[in-house]
Design a protein around this motif. Structure first.
Motif, PDB file in Angstrom:
ATOM      1  N   ASP A 114       1.437   1.502  -2.171  1.00  0.00           N
ATOM      2  CA  ASP A 114       0.850   0.205  -2.546  1.00  0.00           C
ATOM      3  C   ASP A 114      -0.351   0.415  -3.460  1.00  0.00           C
ATOM      4  O   ASP A 114      -0.529  -0.292  -4.460  1.00  0.00           O
ATOM      5  CB  ASP A 114       0.426  -0.572  -1.291  1.00  0.00           C
ATOM      6  N   PHE A 115      -1.190   1.369  -3.099  1.00  0.00           N
ATOM      7  CA  PHE A 115      -2.367   1.701  -3.907  1.00  0.00           C
ATOM      8  C   PHE A 115      -1.934   2.136  -5.315  1.00  0.00           C
ATOM      9  O   PHE A 115      -2.490   1.692  -6.328  1.00  0.00           O
ATOM     10  CB  PHE A 115      -3.163   2.822  -3.238  1.00  0.00           C
ATOM     11  N   ALA A 116      -0.914   3.003  -5.352  1.00  0.00           N
ATOM     12  CA  ALA A 116      -0.431   3.506  -6.643  1.00  0.00           C
ATOM     13  C   ALA A 116       0.128   2.373  -7.512  1.00  0.00           C
ATOM     14  O   ALA A 116      -0.095   2.321  -8.724  1.00  0.00           O
ATOM     15  CB  ALA A 116       0.638   4.571  -6.411  1.00  0.00           C
ATOM     16  N   GLU A 117       0.832   1.426  -6.870  1.00  0.00           N
ATOM     17  CA  GLU A 117       1.400   0.292  -7.611  1.00  0.00           C
ATOM     18  C   GLU A 117       0.305  -0.634  -8.136  1.00  0.00           C
ATOM     19  O   GLU A 117       0.311  -1.026  -9.307  1.00  0.00           O
ATOM     20  CB  GLU A 117       2.360  -0.483  -6.700  1.00  0.00           C
ATOM     21  N   ILE A 118      -0.663  -0.946  -7.279  1.00  0.00           N
ATOM     22  CA  ILE A 118      -1.754  -1.850  -7.657  1.00  0.00           C
ATOM     23  C   ILE A 118      -2.537  -1.298  -8.839  1.00  0.00           C
ATOM     24  O   ILE A 118      -2.954  -2.035  -9.737  1.00  0.00           O
ATOM     25  CB  ILE A 118      -2.685  -2.095  -6.449  1.00  0.00           C
ATOM     26  N   HIS A 119      -2.724   0.009  -8.883  1.00  0.00           N
ATOM     27  CA  HIS A 119      -3.537   0.626  -9.926  1.00  0.00           C
ATOM     28  C   HIS A 119      -2.718   1.153 -11.103  1.00  0.00           C
ATOM     29  O   HIS A 119      -3.241   1.868 -11.963  1.00  0.00           O
ATOM     30  CB  HIS A 119      -4.388   1.752  -9.323  1.00  0.00           C
ATOM     31  N   GLY A 120      -1.425   0.795 -11.143  1.00  0.00           N
ATOM     32  CA  GLY A 120      -0.623   1.090 -12.314  1.00  0.00           C
ATOM     33  C   GLY A 120      -0.069   2.492 -12.420  1.00  0.00           C
ATOM     34  O   GLY A 120       0.429   2.886 -13.481  1.00  0.00           O
ATOM     35  N   TYR A 121      -0.109   3.268 -11.356  1.00  0.00           N
ATOM     36  CA  TYR A 121       0.439   4.623 -11.406  1.00  0.00           C
ATOM     37  C   TYR A 121       1.971   4.617 -11.301  1.00  0.00           C
ATOM     38  O   TYR A 121       2.631   5.533 -11.783  1.00  0.00           O
ATOM     39  CB  TYR A 121      -0.144   5.478 -10.283  1.00  0.00           C
ATOM     40  N   ILE A 122       2.522   3.611 -10.633  1.00  0.00           N
ATOM     41  CA  ILE A 122       3.978   3.463 -10.511  1.00  0.00           C
ATOM     42  C   ILE A 122       4.325   1.993 -10.701  1.00  0.00           C
ATOM     43  O   ILE A 122       3.455   1.104 -10.585  1.00  0.00           O
ATOM     44  CB  ILE A 122       4.499   3.949  -9.130  1.00  0.00           C
ATOM     45  N   ASP A 123       5.593   1.716 -11.008  1.00  0.00           N
ATOM     46  CA  ASP A 123       6.009   0.325 -11.235  1.00  0.00           C
ATOM     47  C   ASP A 123       6.146  -0.459  -9.942  1.00  0.00           C
ATOM     48  O   ASP A 123       5.832  -1.647  -9.885  1.00  0.00           O
ATOM     49  CB  ASP A 123       7.335   0.308 -12.002  1.00  0.00           C
ATOM     50  N   SER A 124       6.663   0.194  -8.904  1.00  0.00           N
ATOM     51  CA  SER A 124       6.839  -0.504  -7.626  1.00  0.00           C
ATOM     52  C   SER A 124       6.801   0.504  -6.478  1.00  0.00           C
ATOM     53  O   SER A 124       7.018   1.699  -6.676  1.00  0.00           O
ATOM     54  CB  SER A 124       8.164  -1.273  -7.599  1.00  0.00           C
ATOM     55  N   ASN A 125       6.540   0.005  -5.295  1.00  0.00           N
ATOM     56  CA  ASN A 125       6.444   0.833  -4.085  1.00  0.00           C
ATOM     57  C   ASN A 125       7.851   1.160  -3.588  1.00  0.00           C
ATOM     58  O   ASN A 125       8.546   0.291  -3.062  1.00  0.00           O
ATOM     59  CB  ASN A 125       5.650   0.075  -3.019  1.00  0.00           C
ATOM     60  N   PRO A 126       8.308   2.411  -3.709  1.00  0.00           N
ATOM     61  CA  PRO A 126       9.661   2.758  -3.267  1.00  0.00           C
ATOM     62  C   PRO A 126       9.831   2.759  -1.756  1.00  0.00           C
ATOM     63  O   PRO A 126      10.952   2.802  -1.259  1.00  0.00           O
ATOM     64  CB  PRO A 126       9.858   4.173  -3.839  1.00  0.00           C
ATOM     65  N   ALA A 127       8.725   2.739  -1.024  1.00  0.00           N
ATOM     66  CA  ALA A 127       8.800   2.782   0.445  1.00  0.00           C
ATOM     67  C   ALA A 127       8.693   1.391   1.071  1.00  0.00           C
ATOM     68  O   ALA A 127       8.732   1.265   2.294  1.00  0.00           O
ATOM     69  CB  ALA A 127       7.693   3.681   1.000  1.00  0.00           C
ATOM     70  N   ARG A 128       8.561   0.349   0.210  1.00  0.00           N
ATOM     71  CA  ARG A 128       8.392  -1.002   0.756  1.00  0.00           C
ATOM     72  C   ARG A 128       9.619  -1.399   1.572  1.00  0.00           C
ATOM     73  O   ARG A 128      10.760  -1.220   1.157  1.00  0.00           O
ATOM     74  CB  ARG A 128       8.157  -1.994  -0.376  1.00  0.00           C
TER      75      ARG A 128
END
Length: 300
Positions: free
Chosen positions: A50-64
């Motif tokens: 979630d942190f990575a997605e919010i800060h633009g490191y990834i497009d979406s959370n694969p573990a959601r």
């Protein structure tokens, strides 16, 4: 869910691949991670992505959306020690012949059931934390030093010391002896660790002692028997002696649940807690005395 706890700590899993570990666990019927632990790990993974997605490191959370359903029955309960287990801890041949290496080992076994302290609360005690209040000796559980921590604000408390610790085991004499040696801590052999606080050595030692005296980590109901069981033994014993639940909560450092009592009610005095709770602990003190005779000789 097929992996064992403490995968990176136990020698039997060392140098094995994950598939090899899983096959080993199945073959030898080793304990697996509880669903509660698996859910905790998955929550942390989700938080990271979630942190990575919010800060633009990834497009979406694969573990959601990945989680496990933990039913009440799946939760492992820490249970108090039974009377039979109490006998094994203090009165079995294995316990009476056990070769303690450090003073903190028998002292932890003596202090825990008579105070209900958490393991780390005892491990980080200063000698100055054993003092008198209202004419009684108490453990002052606090976080007044930079290297001390408490689980909650409610954990700040005074616990009156049972006379067995003072009159029979000589705790105050032990404290004075340490002061003369120039020590500051009750258990100077316990060193602060970056992970595990002062109690890391205790968490490693106690399971070995418990197994040595014949107590398994889980009972026949699947309930845990660990060092934390001493707290449950303490509170359960007081409950069975009809001690007020609010007083028990204050002694073990739990927040008082009832709004009226927690918000407006003053705490019980040290004298009240001593008279109405500590003196009602109904252990087999003849068993504890025999244990003290055999195991405290070199550590007073």
């Amino acid at each position: 869910m097929k992996l064992p706890p403490n995968l990176n700590k136990k020698p039997e899993y060392r140098d094995k691949t994950i598939p090899e570990v899983i096959r080993y666990v199945e073959k030898h019927k080793r304990e697996k991670l509880s669903l509660v632990t698996v859910k905790k790990y998955l929550m942390r993974v989700n938080a990271l992505f979630d942190f990575a997605e919010i800060h633009g490191y990834i497009d979406s959370n694969p573990a959601r959306g990945i989680s496990v359903n933990v039913k009440k029955a799946d939760k492992i309960v820490v249970a108090p020690f039974t009377e039979a287990e109490f006998g094994k801890l203090y009165n079995s041949d294995a316990a009476l012949k056990y070769k303690f290496r450090y003073p903190w080992q028998p002292w932890f076994l003596a202090i825990a059931p008579l105070t209900g302290c958490r393991l780390e609360e005892m491990a980080q005690l200063y000698l100055s934390d054993i003092r008198q209040e209202e004419g009684l000796w108490v453990l002052d559980i606090n976080d007044d030093a930079p290297d001390k921590t408490l689980k909650t604000e409610a954990a700040n408390r005074l616990i009156p010391l049972h006379p067995f610790l003072i009159d029979d085991l000589g705790l105050i004499e032990f404290v004075e002896k340490l002061k003369k040696r120039g020590e500051q801590r009750l258990f100077p052999d316990l060193k602060l660790q970056s992970k595990g606080g002062f109690g890391r050595a205790v968490t490693r030692w106690f399971p070995k002692f418990r197994e040595k005296v014949g107590i398994s980590r889980f009972d026949n109901k699947g309930q845990k028997k660990v060092f934390h069981s001493f707290r449950h033994t303490f509170s359960t014993t007081l409950k069975h002696r009809y001690v007020d639940s609010t007083m028990i909560d204050e002694l073990i450092g739990h927040a008082v649940e009832k709004l009226s009592m927690g918000t407006y009610g003053a705490k019980y005095s040290v004298r009240q807690a001593y008279d109405d709770a500590i003196l009602k602990l109904s252990y087999n003190f003849s068993v504890l005395s025999r244990f003290a005779e055999n195991c405290f000789t070199n550590f007073k």
